[in-house]
Design an enzyme around this catalytic site. Structure first.
Site, PDB file in Angstrom:
ATOM      1  N   ASP A  54     -23.291  35.758 -41.510  1.00 23.96           N
ATOM      2  CA  ASP A  54     -23.613  34.674 -42.369  1.00 23.96           C
ATOM      3  C   ASP A  54     -24.662  34.525 -41.950  1.00 23.96           C
ATOM      4  O   ASP A  54     -25.603  34.609 -41.932  1.00 23.96           O
ATOM      5  CB  ASP A  54     -22.600  34.118 -43.238  1.00 23.96           C
ATOM      6  CG  ASP A  54     -21.762  33.176 -42.073  1.00 23.96           C
ATOM      7  OD1 ASP A  54     -22.183  32.572 -40.408  1.00 23.96           O
ATOM      8  OD2 ASP A  54     -21.268  32.093 -41.855  1.00 23.96           O
ATOM      9  N   GLU A  65     -21.497  25.573 -32.406  1.00 26.21           N
ATOM     10  CA  GLU A  65     -20.885  24.827 -32.891  1.00 26.21           C
ATOM     11  C   GLU A  65     -21.446  24.133 -32.538  1.00 26.21           C
ATOM     12  O   GLU A  65     -22.223  22.498 -33.045  1.00 26.21           O
ATOM     13  CB  GLU A  65     -19.425  24.841 -33.291  1.00 26.21           C
ATOM     14  CG  GLU A  65     -19.031  25.371 -33.962  1.00 26.21           C
ATOM     15  CD  GLU A  65     -19.022  25.378 -35.818  1.00 26.21           C
ATOM     16  OE1 GLU A  65     -19.481  24.559 -35.916  1.00 26.21           O
ATOM     17  OE2 GLU A  65     -18.382  26.006 -36.502  1.00 26.21           O
ATOM     18  N   ARG A 109     -24.206  21.823 -34.711  1.00 20.74           N
ATOM     19  CA  ARG A 109     -24.693  20.425 -34.842  1.00 20.74           C
ATOM     20  C   ARG A 109     -24.741  18.934 -34.500  1.00 20.74           C
ATOM     21  O   ARG A 109     -25.301  18.276 -34.309  1.00 20.74           O
ATOM     22  CB  ARG A 109     -22.960  20.621 -34.608  1.00 20.74           C
ATOM     23  CG  ARG A 109     -21.763  20.828 -36.278  1.00 20.74           C
ATOM     24  CD  ARG A 109     -20.705  20.636 -35.510  1.00 20.74           C
ATOM     25  NE  ARG A 109     -19.899  21.778 -35.731  1.00 20.74           N
ATOM     26  CZ  ARG A 109     -18.832  21.721 -37.838  1.00 20.74           C
ATOM     27  NH1 ARG A 109     -18.336  20.497 -37.647  1.00 20.74           N
ATOM     28  NH2 ARG A 109     -17.909  22.783 -37.920  1.00 20.74           N
ATOM     29  N   THR A 131     -28.753  25.679 -39.552  1.00 22.12           N
ATOM     30  CA  THR A 131     -27.750  26.021 -40.880  1.00 22.12           C
ATOM     31  C   THR A 131     -26.294  25.210 -40.836  1.00 22.12           C
ATOM     32  O   THR A 131     -25.564  24.933 -41.921  1.00 22.12           O
ATOM     33  CB  THR A 131     -26.727  27.186 -40.086  1.00 22.12           C
ATOM     34  OG1 THR A 131     -25.606  28.379 -41.006  1.00 22.12           O
ATOM     35  CG2 THR A 131     -25.880  27.218 -39.122  1.00 22.12           C
ATOM     36  N   GLU A 171     -21.913  24.928 -49.125  1.00 20.95           N
ATOM     37  CA  GLU A 171     -22.943  26.580 -49.020  1.00 20.95           C
ATOM     38  C   GLU A 171     -23.304  27.009 -50.760  1.00 20.95           C
ATOM     39  O   GLU A 171     -24.510  26.678 -51.115  1.00 20.95           O
ATOM     40  CB  GLU A 171     -21.509  27.864 -48.991  1.00 20.95           C
ATOM     41  CG  GLU A 171     -22.028  27.787 -46.951  1.00 20.95           C
ATOM     42  CD  GLU A 171     -20.745  27.312 -46.125  1.00 20.95           C
ATOM     43  OE1 GLU A 171     -20.865  26.987 -45.672  1.00 20.95           O
ATOM     44  OE2 GLU A 171     -19.384  26.658 -47.414  1.00 20.95           O
TER      45      GLU A 171
END
Length: 568
Positions: free
Chosen positions: A313, A181, A185, A530, A446
């Site tokens: 994913d 994360e 981010r 992502t 998404e």
């Protein structure tokens, strides 16, 4: 004849001139002496004044030159801004202009509420009008939003955020951070802001936090632990994984760390993340499908679920995007080959419902399939569309067709609920189309992401219409006076108390780009991580050491995994 001497007339003239300068001559003539003194003083003053004027003139010129350089730099930035952003303003489709402005207004509302109630905190809690540090106090929403602010031309807001990053963003915290994360981010957000603005403060901060994450890769296999203390560098995996590393967490840092090596000319970041791919490649299965747990001591996957949703994913996403990031050269061919192998495996998981024939992606454990699909897996249509361009015409058409089928399913995740917002996951019972499993909705991006890619790659405006319908559902059900809230239940519409950082970083950004011209943040020049942070594509050469940037003259346990995902 010899050299001619001075003539008597010339000699007489010279003597008369010298006489008037001789003191004895002038002492006998006071008026001439006075005139001489006055003339001498005047001439001295004039010469002194000219010399003084020359020095003063040089100082003025020097100051003006400095100001000119500053103005030229400012003009260059303005021109860069105009070159990239005037395309949007010149969009000749009034409907797209109107919709883009509506999305921008939504961003202004979300950001203004964040500034008012949660400035510098990780996320805004709209119901209680305060902030919460869900990521250790790293300013997650602020850093996540930097490039969205820049792309939308919200310059004043961007500058305030930039000042906070420069003066207040501090990573020396006794906090156990998610490596994944924090990478997608924080590092992703800072690098994207740097690529867009060319402001080195963002690059310096990105390097600081990356250096604090690096010890996570110090495992026997090189596969990283998923949690690390930012101050002390102690790394581990969560207990609930049985000490195993999560596939998506361990295999989705390539874009950010490769980009950081490129921008800093320091190979250590790239080496860490590419070694992971090398290790996974050694035992890569024939169908390219990896279970979600990996042993960090051996690098071998453990018996566990295979999923294109939670915890699996973005591993597949980054195989494709690392190939694109390297500008599809021979040096990054392995990524493409592994991705194509995985897509053969994905096709083996496709099933269709009765009676409406909705295509969906199953989950798999061992040889057993589960008819369940996460909303998180709705990134896959966009990934398939983006990757289809690397195939020959026939194969590309098949993959694009599958992408469109899956996008229709994901759109109906939204359309089949009373609020027109999607639940967290869906089941497909025999003889039925779909039923909501976990019924919350947390402002996820998404499906909108996939609509963006499909519109860019097909030009089909249907995808813009679907995106607009989803945006209106957010406005109707999630917007409140103090920001945007997720829903506890997509049937009742009851709101939660969290404005996720990815709503600003991804959902609104992809919606804005969905209604912008394809040349704006071109897919030929940028690759999105992502968390929807655009990074410049840079050609990777055969020696793996030198790079050239594409399009440099334009623009300069809560949740785990891709964009914050649940383990359910």
């Amino acid at each position: 004849m010899g050299k001619k001497s001075l003539s008597s007339s010339s000699q007489s003239w010279w003597w008369r001139g010298w006489r008037y300068l001789h003191p004895q001559h002038n002492l006998r003539r006071p008026q001439l002496l006075t005139l001489f003194i006055i003339s001498f003083v005047a001439l001295t003053w004039l010469l002194s004044g000219l010399e003084s004027l020359s020095v003063e003139h040089q100082l003025v010129v020097s100051r003006l030159n400095k100001e000119l350089i500053t103005l030229k730099n400012q003009l260059a930035n303005v021109k860069k801004h105009i070159r990239s952003w005037s395309i949007v303003e010149e969009e000749d489709d009034p409907l797209n202009v109107e919709r883009r402005r509506a999305v921008k207004e939504a961003m202004i509302h979300a950001w203004t509420c964040y500034e008012m109630y949660a400035w510098g905190r990780d996320e805004l809690q709209p119901q209680t009008r305060d902030g919460v540090d869900s990521f250790g106090g790293l300013g997650a929403t602020l850093v996540d939003s930097l490039d969205t602010l820049y792309i939308m031309g919200l310059d004043e807001q961007f500058q305030r955020a930039r000042e906070w990053v420069a003066k207040s963003l501090n990573f020396n915290k006794n906090y156990e951070a998610s490596v994944f994360e924090t990478t997608i981010r924080v590092i992703g957000g800072l690098l994207s802001a740097y690529d867009l603005s060319d402001d080195k403060v963002f690059l310096e901060k990105a390097r600081d936090i990356a250096d604090r994450l690096l010890p996570a890769w110090n495992t026997p296999s090189g596969v990283p632990y998923n949690i690390i203390n930012l101050r002390y560098g102690d790394a581990r995996n969560p207990r609930w994984t049985g000490g195993k590393s999560i596939l998506a967490d361990a295999g989705s840092e390539q874009l950010e760390f490769i980009a950081l090596s490129q921008r800093t000319n320091d190979p250590k970041y790239q080496q860490k993340v590419e070694y992971v791919i090398e290790e996974l490649h050694k035992t890569f299965p024939a169908d390219g499908l990896l279970p979600i747990y990996i042993d960090p001591h051996t690098g071998i996957t453990s018996y566990s679920k295979i999923s294109f949703g939670a915890m699996g994913d973005s591993f597949y996403e980054y195989l494709l995007k690392a190939w694109i990031q390297g500008n599809k050269t021979e040096s990054v061919t392995r990524y493409r080959e592994m991705w194509e192998t995985s897509m053969k495996g994905l096709k083996s998981l496709i099933r269709r419902t009765t009676p409406s024939s909705y295509a969906y992606i199953c989950e798999k454990t061992g040889s057993s399939l589960s008819d369940k699909m996460d909303e998180l897996a709705c990134f896959a249509p966009g990934m398939l569309a983006l990757g289809s361009t690397g195939y020959g015409p026939d194969e590309a058409e098949k993959f694009l067709s599958l992408a469109e089928e899956l996008a229709w399913t994901c759109y109906n995740f939204y359309q089949t609920t009373p609020t027109k917002l999607a639940g967290e996951n869906y089941y497909f019972p025999a003889g039925q189309d779909m039923t909501v499993g976990t019924s919350w909705s947390i402002l996820r991006p998404e499906t909108v992401e996939s609509l963006f890619y499909l519109w860019r790659l097909t030009g089909n405006k249907t995808y813009q219409e679907w995106g607009w319908n989803i945006f209106q559902a957010f406005e109707k059900n999630s917007r409140v006076d103090t920001g945007y809230s997720g829903l506890k239940d997509v049937s009742s519409g009851e709101k939660d108390n969290m404005m996720q950082s990815f709503f600003l970083a991804e959902t609104l950004k992809y919606l804005y780009l969905l209604f912008s011209p394809p040349s704006f943040i071109s897919l030929d020049e940028w690759v999105f991580n992502t968390e929807a942070h655009p990074l410049r594509i840079a050609t990777r050469h055969a020696n793996g050491e030198t790079y050239s940037t594409i399009g440099q003259d334009r623009l300069q346990e809560r949740f785990h995994g891709r964009k914050g995902r649940s383990g359910s």
